[in-house]
Design a protein around this motif. Structure first.
Motif, PDB file in Angstrom:
ATOM      1  N   GLY A   1       0.781  -1.239   0.000  1.00 34.13           N
ATOM      2  CA  GLY A   1       0.000   0.000   0.000  1.00 34.13           C
ATOM      3  C   GLY A   1       0.804   1.274   0.000  1.00 34.13           C
ATOM      4  N   GLU A   2       2.153   1.164  -0.084  1.00 36.81           N
ATOM      5  CA  GLU A   2       2.998   2.368  -0.035  1.00 36.81           C
ATOM      6  C   GLU A   2       3.022   3.060  -1.407  1.00 36.81           C
ATOM      7  N   PHE A   3       1.843   3.483  -1.817  1.00 30.60           N
ATOM      8  CA  PHE A   3       1.663   4.067  -3.140  1.00 30.60           C
ATOM      9  C   PHE A   3       2.452   5.370  -3.307  1.00 30.60           C
ATOM     10  N   GLY A   4       2.621   6.086  -2.208  1.00 34.03           N
ATOM     11  CA  GLY A   4       3.342   7.361  -2.262  1.00 34.03           C
ATOM     12  C   GLY A   4       4.781   7.213  -2.716  1.00 34.03           C
ATOM     13  N   HIS A   5       5.306   5.994  -2.585  1.00 35.72           N
ATOM     14  CA  HIS A   5       6.709   5.794  -2.953  1.00 35.72           C
ATOM     15  C   HIS A   5       6.852   5.160  -4.336  1.00 35.72           C
ATOM     16  N   LEU A   6       5.819   5.300  -5.145  1.00 36.14           N
ATOM     17  CA  LEU A   6       5.925   4.921  -6.557  1.00 36.14           C
ATOM     18  C   LEU A   6       6.990   5.812  -7.184  1.00 36.14           C
TER      19      LEU A   6
ATOM     20  N   GLY B   1      12.329  11.403  -6.124  1.00 39.24           N
ATOM     21  CA  GLY B   1      11.254  11.456  -7.119  1.00 39.24           C
ATOM     22  C   GLY B   1      10.101  10.502  -6.885  1.00 39.24           C
ATOM     23  N   CYS B   2       9.796  10.181  -5.609  1.00 38.39           N
ATOM     24  CA  CYS B   2       8.613   9.361  -5.320  1.00 38.39           C
ATOM     25  C   CYS B   2       7.359  10.191  -5.614  1.00 38.39           C
ATOM     26  N   LEU B   3       6.268   9.502  -5.924  1.00 38.08           N
ATOM     27  CA  LEU B   3       5.008  10.174  -6.256  1.00 38.08           C
ATOM     28  C   LEU B   3       4.603  11.200  -5.192  1.00 38.08           C
ATOM     29  N   GLN B   4       4.778  10.838  -3.911  1.00 37.75           N
ATOM     30  CA  GLN B   4       4.297  11.770  -2.880  1.00 37.75           C
ATOM     31  C   GLN B   4       5.157  13.022  -2.766  1.00 37.75           C
TER      32      GLN B   4
END
Ligand SMILES: [Zn+2]
Length: 385
Positions: A234-239, A254-257
């Protein structure tokens, strides 16, 4: 008729309770049809639930045909209550929830950092349980924590925002409290509530996108909330979206969050020349957007687009048809939403383009209710047996 649903055993009992809570009294055959499980399975589980006092039989309806009269079953929502607690950066939000998932009471307390987290939570929960001992006895406690939590052991591996590391929260609270304690990540807690009482009504597979300072994604596949190895899913912010992007709190670049998290949005608006004043926060950003400041609107549109495109990637990988968006940053949705929706739909492969995107006003008690639902989702945890 839809195909039989995947039926994780321990969830069926809970789903029967959730269905009766929402739809009112139903016969066993009606429950079987609505939940898409066999009548024998329903009969087996309802026998146990009647034994617990969680449901009761009403007077049989006169049968219209030849068969046996149908006995409606009714939920007894007050037969058990569970307490859910949300840990946030500066406060605790708590709720008491009945078997039907409805909130019957709530409280909010400031979080002072002087005390150790375990001592503080123990004290608060002891007081809350004790205060309700004679009115609504609490059968179990769920705690929703921001960060990486192993829901099986209840250990908070890392909550950067709370500065908690390897904290065995469930075990410590379980020793001090007279009831079972479950601890999970906050977004997965809310995803569990969605499975039982929200999106799960119509979908066996769906995503819950949490937008706030961090970004998270709850994933439900075949009616199971996915937890991943050690509960770190679930760590979507680190896409990773841009290797030359800003440094993220995870150490990568450059992670999504670091583009669309709350802090990132504020920083980008400030750099675009928007006057936000000292100590600015989310509400200043909302105000600037409402005033129609072009630089803020551009930042939000770009963020919405990036977020939507990223979600489309997950939609395509998992063949998802429904997404629910929750979280504090929903106040920005009028400005993020249009670009998000357009990008998510455009980025989805053709068979998934009728993607359903659901947004509802965010309430602070939501993760707390999710925490309570951790107990309801394991109805075995609150039965007397
Ligand atoms: Zn990161």
């Amino acid at each position: 008729m839809k195909a039989q649903r995947p039926a994780p055993g321990d969830l069926i009992q809970t789903e029967i309770l959730a269905l009766l809570g929402a739809a009112g009294p139903l016969s066993r055959a009606e429950i079987a049809q609505l939940l898409r499980v066999g009548t024998a399975t329903v009969t087996d589980h309802t026998r146990r639930l009647i034994g617990e006092g969680f449901i009761r039989e009403l007077k049989p309806h006169a049968s219209s045909g030849k068969g046996r009269p149908r006995v409606p079953l009714q939920l007894v929502p007050t037969a058990a209550h569970v307490l859910g607690l949300r840990v946030a950066i500066d406060h605790l939000a708590g709720v008491v929830v009945g078997l039907d998932g409805q909130i019957t009471d709530e409280f909010r307390l400031p979080l002072r950092v002087a005390e150790s987290p375990v001592a503080l939570l123990t004290r608060v929960l002891q007081e809350q349980i004790e205060a309700r001992r004679n009115t609504t006895p609490i059968r179990g406690v769920g705690v929703a924590v921001p960060g990486m939590v192993d829901p099986v052991s209840g250990v908070v591996r890392l909550s950067a925002i709370m500065d908690w590391h390897d904290l065995p929260l469930a075990a410590e609270l379980g020793r001090a409290l007279p009831v079972p304690v479950l601890v999970d990540n906050d977004l997965r807690s809310s995803t569990t509530a969605e499975l039982l009482f929200g999106m799960g009504r119509d979908h066996d597979d769906f995503l819950v996108l949490g937008i706030g300072d961090g970004l998270g994604m709850g994933v439900v596949l075949e009616r199971r909330v996915q937890r991943g190895a050690d509960g770190f899913s679930g760590e979507f912010g680190h896409l990773p979206v841009d290797r030359t992007g800003p440094r993220c709190n995870c150490g990568n670049r450059g992670c999504l969050q670091s583009f669309v998290g709350q802090t990132a949005l504020l920083e980008r608006a400030r750099r675009a020349g928007v006057e936000l004043g000292p100590g600015y926060g989310l509400s200043e950003l909302v105000d600037a957007a409402e005033r129609g400041e072009p630089a803020v609107l551009a930042v939000l549109e770009e963020a919405g687009e990036l977020l939507g495109r990223s979600v489309a990637g997950v939609v395509n990988v998992l063949a998802i048809k429904a997404v629910k968006v929750i979280g504090e940053s929903l106040v920005l949705w009028p400005h993020l939403g249009p670009a998000f929706t357009a990008a998510a739909v455009a980025g989805a492969i053709e068979p998934l383009r009728d993607l359903e995107i659901t947004v509802a006003p965010w309430r602070d008690t939501e993760h707390a209710r999710g925490a309570a639902c951790l107990l309801l989702a394991r109805s075995g945890a609150i039965t007397r047996a």
